[in-house]
Design a protein around this motif. Structure first.
Motif, PDB file in Angstrom:
ATOM      1  N   ARG A 394       0.824  -1.199   0.000  1.00  0.00           N
ATOM      2  CA  ARG A 394       0.000   0.000   0.000  1.00  0.00           C
ATOM      3  C   ARG A 394       0.871   1.267   0.000  1.00  0.00           C
ATOM      4  N   ASP A 396       3.894   1.370  -1.243  1.00  0.00           N
ATOM      5  CA  ASP A 396       4.901   1.203  -2.296  1.00  0.00           C
ATOM      6  C   ASP A 396       6.288   0.893  -1.731  1.00  0.00           C
ATOM      7  N   SER A 428      -3.293  -6.798  -3.116  1.00  0.00           N
ATOM      8  CA  SER A 428      -2.162  -5.945  -2.769  1.00  0.00           C
ATOM      9  C   SER A 428      -0.854  -6.708  -2.926  1.00  0.00           C
ATOM     10  N   TYR A 431       0.115  -7.060  -6.468  1.00  0.00           N
ATOM     11  CA  TYR A 431       0.645  -5.777  -6.934  1.00  0.00           C
ATOM     12  C   TYR A 431       2.114  -5.656  -6.532  1.00  0.00           C
TER      13      TYR A 431
ATOM     14  N   GLU B 119      -6.889   0.268  -3.954  1.00  0.00           N
ATOM     15  CA  GLU B 119      -7.124   1.637  -4.417  1.00  0.00           C
ATOM     16  C   GLU B 119      -5.831   2.231  -4.949  1.00  0.00           C
ATOM     17  N   ASP B 120      -5.470   1.873  -6.143  1.00  0.00           N
ATOM     18  CA  ASP B 120      -4.226   2.364  -6.694  1.00  0.00           C
ATOM     19  C   ASP B 120      -4.290   2.221  -8.208  1.00  0.00           C
ATOM     20  N   CYS B 121      -3.966   3.294  -8.925  1.00  0.00           N
ATOM     21  CA  CYS B 121      -4.087   3.267 -10.385  1.00  0.00           C
ATOM     22  C   CYS B 121      -3.184   2.211 -11.009  1.00  0.00           C
ATOM     23  N   SER B 143      -3.133   7.513  -7.282  1.00  0.00           N
ATOM     24  CA  SER B 143      -1.694   7.248  -7.169  1.00  0.00           C
ATOM     25  C   SER B 143      -0.905   8.551  -7.202  1.00  0.00           C
ATOM     26  N   ARG B 146      -0.950  10.510  -3.855  1.00  0.00           N
ATOM     27  CA  ARG B 146       0.005  10.014  -2.866  1.00  0.00           C
ATOM     28  C   ARG B 146       1.449  10.350  -3.249  1.00  0.00           C
ATOM     29  N   THR B 177       4.531   8.452 -11.725  1.00  0.00           N
ATOM     30  CA  THR B 177       3.716   7.390 -11.124  1.00  0.00           C
ATOM     31  C   THR B 177       2.483   7.025 -11.935  1.00  0.00           C
TER      32      THR B 177
END
Lengths: 443, 282
Positions: A394, A396, A428, A431, B119-121, B143, B146, B177
């Motif tokens: 989350r 990165d 997640s 990802y 929740e992230d492009c 994204s 953030r 990003t």
């Protein structure tokens, strides 16, 4: 047949989702008729996509080679019926993108290519058998579609002593392997004999979950004369995951970052074994497979023998159509399957099931904050800390996620299933895995 | 009593002398200009100059390995100050600002599927190339929000990223990003932009977005100097942008926006008022 809980083997972790197999477990395999066109994608396996070797307008027979394997980790593709190649163009692939595919218009004859002739496996040496398997385009039929000949070519320093046949089918709803074991027992056992010969080993174990007592009974009876063991396993997801299955049957644990051959085991799906028997004895390449078309969103759930390339819409129509408005279409099982955008993509080699759910069948999915209950950690069959890795993903912080062994995640989805806060944990981690892999490639 | 005073005093004296010598002997020489430059840099450690932090950039300016005009967040004011410290002439750059080239929020652009994951492009883009039918539109999962070190980006209630032109310093973190390259760097002095990033043909764009550029050529016909159409997508020619404003109203899909009159709908930046005009280049 009496299965005592004590005799059942298993692994640590995992969970028990409702199995939903009652929809289709009792239905015999039907042959799915010919659709108006077959869409055969060139990318149907792990590794390099195949390369088309026919032109538009070419007349092909069932089993004719239409795309050549590109490299060792790849698989050739064959026509699934006789007819004419009407297009080679990007079509919507189950992956959700338009990818190159060969479109065949069937002539209705469905006649096999005459040049395909069978062989007697007793007269061939292991290398010749392996070449036949490779040429037939056999890939792992459990869903991962890893080219089988690669799995059967362990490096010289790895000593293989056990072949495990995966008849677990731990994914809820799917019953294709179950029906195969009941109806195509002879074919599967013959495939096991061929596999044992290729690997040069004696020991073969078929692992079956205890919720299929009829399959266990049938396999045990028929396998006894061939010196093949049948092991009943506790009903638990993901019992059929390769490394969990090896743990349950042999007690060996595959070290992090290595393949099952590290502990002397090769695992093959029962469907793959049956396909191998056909490939060697009849010379028939992998052009059809058994698919469970099920779920509350389908009127008449069925197990069907489907030609590769049959559009999903056709499968649904053959099952009496949709039962209400579909809200989620999944190719494969509900835990690890691929959600589809529409019913337009075709069934491919890795399609073990087609599941359709309506809105009322789906759970509420509003993520809340993590309450630190640790249930994901208890359920994780790899013994990772999903919540920690997901938190790093989350933010990165991929190096930290890698330190917590994100790459060992098998993406079984137990963590997301069990999470009371309905957090997208496995999503997640996937990802993070993709980001870690991308970073590794650039270094 | 006396012995203890002498002992402690002696130790103190010895330590003072030792430390004094060490300070002289092992002194790290820092160019006073480096400290002075560090003072005037914004201190956001945003990385716009290409280095991870302001300290490294200050050092690089002093040793001559980097030009003194690379700090976009600082703008012309900072560049002038650095030039003064270094005793060189300021080569000011036109201040840049990032713009989200999309207005297709959830109310205006159609979705391919309902996305329920992280929740992230970047995560959403991996699933069938993103939940939007438009291949280039903003996914609105934040994204960029953030990534922004200056708190200059917000997501509207309808799921569209909007960049505050007053707060944006042009550090380009959001551009790096964004998985769909929908954010573009533009000169701050240009306020009119075509807010669309789809290179599909007009007929297709109409199917999935109410506010997409359909390459109808109306803007180019009315202001031939100011617009250019490439890959079915119009864009303002920044060198000749004076006439661009005049055709905003003529665009049939309203995909051209003049930021001096306001931000896209649903943005809280609407109330901010007139957009900052760039300072005159020194």
């Amino acid at each position: 047949m009496n299965l005592k809980a004590m005799d059942l083997k298993t692994f640590k972790g995992g969970l028990h989702p409702p199995d939903g197999k009652e929809f289709s477990a009792h239905k015999a395999i039907e042959i799915c008729p010919l659709p108006e066109e077959l869409i055969i994608p060139l990318a149907q396996h792990i590794g390099a996509p195949a390369e088309a070797c026919v032109e538009v307008g070419a007349l092909v027979k069932k089993g004719t080679l239409i795309a050549k394997a590109k490299g060792f980790v790849s698989a050739p593709i064959h026509a699934s019926t006789s007819g004419e190649v009407i297009a080679i163009e990007p079509r919507l692939h189950p992956m959700g993108k338009a990818l190159p595919a060969i479109v065949i218009k069937p002539d209705g004859e469905d006649s096999w290519d005459e040049s395909l002739i069978g062989a007697n496996p007793d007269e061939l040496n292991p290398d010749e058998l392996k070449a036949l398997i490779q040429a037939a385009g056999i890939v792992g039929m459990g869903g991962a579609t890893f080219p089988t000949h690669v799995k059967l070519s362990p490096p010289a320093d790895k000593q293989i002593d056990t072949l495990i046949l995966n008849g677990v089918e731990c994914e809820p709803f799917l019953t294709a392997d179950h029906r195969m074991m009941l109806e195509n027992t002879e074919q599967i056992l013959d495939g096991i004999d061929i596999l044992r010969k290729v690997l040069g080993i004696e020991r073969a174990v078929i692992g079956i979950e205890a919720n299929k007592p009829d399959a266990i009974e049938k396999m045990t009876k028929d396998a006894a004369s061939r010196n093949i063991e049948v092991q009943a396993l506790e009903v638990k997801y993901p019992q059929g995951a390769e490394k969990q299955l090896i743990d349950a049957i042999t007690g060996r644990q595959v070290p992090s970052g290595t393949l099952p051959m590290e502990v002397g085991v090769v695992v093959q799906n029962v469907g793959t074994a049956a396909a191998i028997s056909d490939a060697v004895r009849l010379g028939r390449p992998l052009v059809e497979r058994v698919i469970t078309s099920t779920g509350p969103g389908i009127k008449e759930p069925k197990n069907m023998l489907v030609r590769i390339g049959t559009p999903l819409q056709f499968l649904v129509d053959h099952c009496g159509g949709l039962n209400g408005e579909p809200a989620k279409i999944i190719m494969g099982g509900p835990m690890m399957g691929q959600t589809q955008l529409s019913l337009e993509p075709p069934a491919i080699r890795g399609t073990s099931g087609l599941l359709i759910f309506r809105k009322q069948d789906l759970p509420r999915l509003e993520a809340g904050p993590c309450i630190r209950c640790g249930r994901c950690i208890g359920a994780c069959p790899i013994h990772l800390q999903p919540t920690t890795i997901a938190a790093y993903a989350r933010l990165d912080l991929f190096d930290e996620a890698a330190e917590y062994h994100a790459l060992d995640c098998i993406e079984c989805g137990c963590c997301t299933y069990i999470c009371p806060a309905t957090l997208p944990l496995v999503q997640s981690i996937r990802y993070a895995k993709a980001a870690i892999m991308a970073k590794k490639r650039t270094l | 009593m006396l012995a203890s005073i002498l002992t402690l005093g002696g130790i103190g004296l010895f330590a003072a002398i030792a430390l004094g010598i060490a300070a002289k002997k092992f002194a790290v020489e820092i160019d006073p200009r480096e400290l002075a430059i560090l003072e005037v840099l914004p201190g956001a450690n945003c990385g716009a100059c290409g280095l991870p932090g302001c300290g490294g950039y200050a050092k690089s300016i002093v040793d001559g390995s980097m030009a003194p005009n690379l700090c976009t967040p600082g703008g012309s004011e900072t560049i002038e100050k650095i030039a003064h410290i270094m005793g060189v002439e300021a080569i000011s750059t036109d201040p840049q600002v990032a713009v989200v080239c999309c207005q297709g929020d959830n109310a205006k652009a159609s979705l391919k599927y309902q996305y329920l994951g992280l929740e992230d492009c970047n995560a959403a883009q991996k699933i069938a190339d993103g939940p939007k039918n438009c291949p280039g539109g903003c996914l609105g999962l934040g994204s960029c929000v953030r990534a922004c070190p200056f708190d200059a980006i917000e997501i509207t209630t309808e799921g569209l990223a909007v960049i505050n032109r007053e707060k944006c310093t042009g550090c380009q973190k959001c551009i790096v990003t964004c998985p769909r390259s929908v954010i573009k760097m533009t000169p701050l002095s240009i306020t009119t932009h075509v807010l669309c990033n789809s290179t599909d043909k007009g007929a297709l764009v109409r199917k999935y977005c109410q506010v997409g550029c359909i390459a109808c050529q109306i803007c180019k016909k009315n202001a031939p100097e100011s617009y250019q159409i490439e890959n079915f997508l119009a864009r303002v020619v920044y060198e000749a942008a004076e006439g661009a404003e005049a055709v905003v109203e003529k665009c049939p899909t309203k995909c051209i926006r003049d930021f001096s009159t306001g931000y896209p709908e649903g943005s809280s930046f609407c109330a901010v008022g007139p957009v900052k005009k760039p300072e005159q280049a020194a």
